[in-house]
Structure formats: C-alpha cells, structure tokens
Design an enzyme around this catalytic site. Structure first.
Site, short mmCIF file in Angstrom:
data_model
loop_
_atom_site.label_atom_id
_atom_site.label_comp_id
_atom_site.label_asym_id
_atom_site.label_seq_id
_atom_site.Cartn_x
_atom_site.Cartn_y
_atom_site.Cartn_z
CD GLU A 38 -2.84 0.89 2.47
OE1 GLU A 38 -2.48 1.41 3.55
OE2 GLU A 38 -3.90 0.25 2.33
CD GLN B 47 1.90 17.74 -12.51
OE1 GLN B 47 1.27 18.79 -12.48
NE2 GLN B 47 3.14 17.65 -12.94
CG ASP B 48 0.43 10.46 -9.33
OD1 ASP B 48 0.34 11.26 -8.39
OD2 ASP B 48 -0.08 9.34 -9.31
CG ASN B 49 5.36 14.83 -11.90
OD1 ASN B 49 4.55 15.06 -12.77
ND2 ASN B 49 5.62 15.68 -10.93
NE ARG C 30 15.83 12.41 -14.08
CZ ARG C 30 15.49 12.63 -15.34
NH1 ARG C 30 15.06 13.82 -15.71
NH2 ARG C 30 15.58 11.67 -16.24
CG HIS D 92 14.85 20.92 -9.72
ND1 HIS D 92 14.78 19.71 -10.36
CD2 HIS D 92 15.83 21.61 -10.33
CE1 HIS D 92 15.68 19.67 -11.32
NE2 HIS D 92 16.34 20.81 -11.32
CE LYS E 189 9.19 18.31 -6.05
NZ LYS E 189 10.54 18.47 -6.61
CG HIS F 43 13.35 16.22 -4.23
ND1 HIS F 43 13.04 15.72 -5.48
CD2 HIS F 43 13.64 15.16 -3.44
CE1 HIS F 43 13.12 14.39 -5.41
NE2 HIS F 43 13.49 14.03 -4.21
CE1 TYR G 198 8.64 14.91 -9.69
CE2 TYR G 198 9.71 12.82 -10.11
CZ TYR G 198 9.49 14.15 -10.44
OH TYR G 198 10.11 14.68 -11.54
CE LYS H 71 14.92 24.54 -15.52
NZ LYS H 71 13.53 24.10 -15.66
CG ASP H 72 19.13 20.42 -13.03
OD1 ASP H 72 18.26 21.32 -13.08
OD2 ASP H 72 18.85 19.24 -12.79
#
Length: 182
Positions: free
Chosen positions: A28, A46-48, A58, A61, A71, A118, A131, A168-169
């Site tokens: 679960e 929203q799920d990513n 990554r 952020h 998150k 994160h 997430y 970008k990062d």
C-alpha cells in the site's frame, strides 16, 4: 505503514508493510488515514515519473508560490540517493540537507513538504522514480540551486565525471545567491 522522523522537521520516511508470497508482493503506497494521523493533509494533484540512467543527477529543485509543491517520492525500479534541503527561512535547520537511499526492494517513500529543495542521483540504469505532488507545475514558481554547492556540501556517491546533469541544472545559482520564498 510506519512513519519515521528525520533530523529535519517535516521530512518523514514512510516504510510500508510489504506482503510477499509465491505470487509476488503487495504494497500500500498511500493511504490518507495514516498520512492525516501524521499531520500530512496534502491533496495530491499530479503524479510524475522519470526514468534515469546510472549517474543522472536531477536537482536541486523546488516550486514556490501559488503552486508550491510538497512531494511524496519513491523508487519503482532501481536505486537512488534522494536529497532534500530545508529552505524554510524560519526553520532551525535552514540550509541543512537530508539524504537517504530509496530503492525498489525496501519500497520506502519520503514525504517532502513545501519549503524544500529536492534532487536525486540515480545509482542504477533504468531507475524509475515516482513522485506525487501537491501543486501543479508552474514555470513561474521554479526555484533551484546547484547540486555541487560547497555551502551545502552534499555527499554525492559518484565522481563528477560519472554524473549526467542537464544544462539547465548546471546553470542554477548557489544557495547563498537565492532568496527563499518560504
């Protein structure tokens, strides 16, 4: 589900009960009742899902403003070093980070409330990272800090030449260069 506190207030490790038998397993991954009992009354909007090669880093952020994101993160396949940095200005742990290994075997999750940067480093090829977030993506609310910021001193378990980091990062500012909106 077992909720485990961390040294940073608000960050919680969620350890699910795993039922295994000859068919496989059942977990679960979310249940509103135990989350509410631990003062997490988040509404997920929203799920990513990301898939990353070994060495993909990554982050770091956050999303602030009207769509500030909490998150709930976990690994479906593979293994990551997951990192959260407290950027809540009034927090006793402002600027401190917390990290842990998340993998498919222990199936732990980490709850990261709004007010944290994160990021994660994929430690295996084809790592699936999931997430659930409490705010819709909003480019205007994006915030980030460089993964290798010397003031944060995060211990990433790979050498720099092994890392795969987006352009970008790589261009994100240092921690001392941002003004936290939290």
């Amino acid at each position: 589900m077992k909720f485990v506190t961390t040294p940073i207030s608000g960050l919680l490790i969620i350890e699910p009960e795993v039922w295994k038998d000859e068919r496989g397993f059942f977990i679960e991954t979310y249940n509103q009742k135990p989350f509410s009992a631990h003062d997490i009354s988040a509404t997920f909007v929203q799920d990513n899902l990301s898939c990353s090669h070994r060495g993909v880093l990554r982050g770091l952020h956050a999303q602030a403003g009207e769509n500030a994101q909490g998150k709930l993160v976990r690994v479906l396949r593979g293994r990551v070093l997951d990192v959260a940095v407290d950027i809540r200005k009034d927090s006793a742990t402002f600027g401190q980070s917390f990290s842990l290994i998340l993998d498919e075997y222990e199936a732990k999750s980490l709850w990261i409330p709004p007010g944290f940067l994160h990021g994660f480093l994929s430690l295996e090829d084809n790592t699936l990272f999931a997430y659930k977030v409490t705010g819709f993506y909003d480019k205007a609310g994006e915030l980030g800090v460089r993964w290798d910021d010397p003031d944060l001193a995060i211990d990433w378990p790979m050498e720099n030449e092994e890392l795969i980091i987006s352009e970008k990062d790589q261009q994100l500012p240092l921690f001392k260069e941002i003004v936290s909106p939290f």
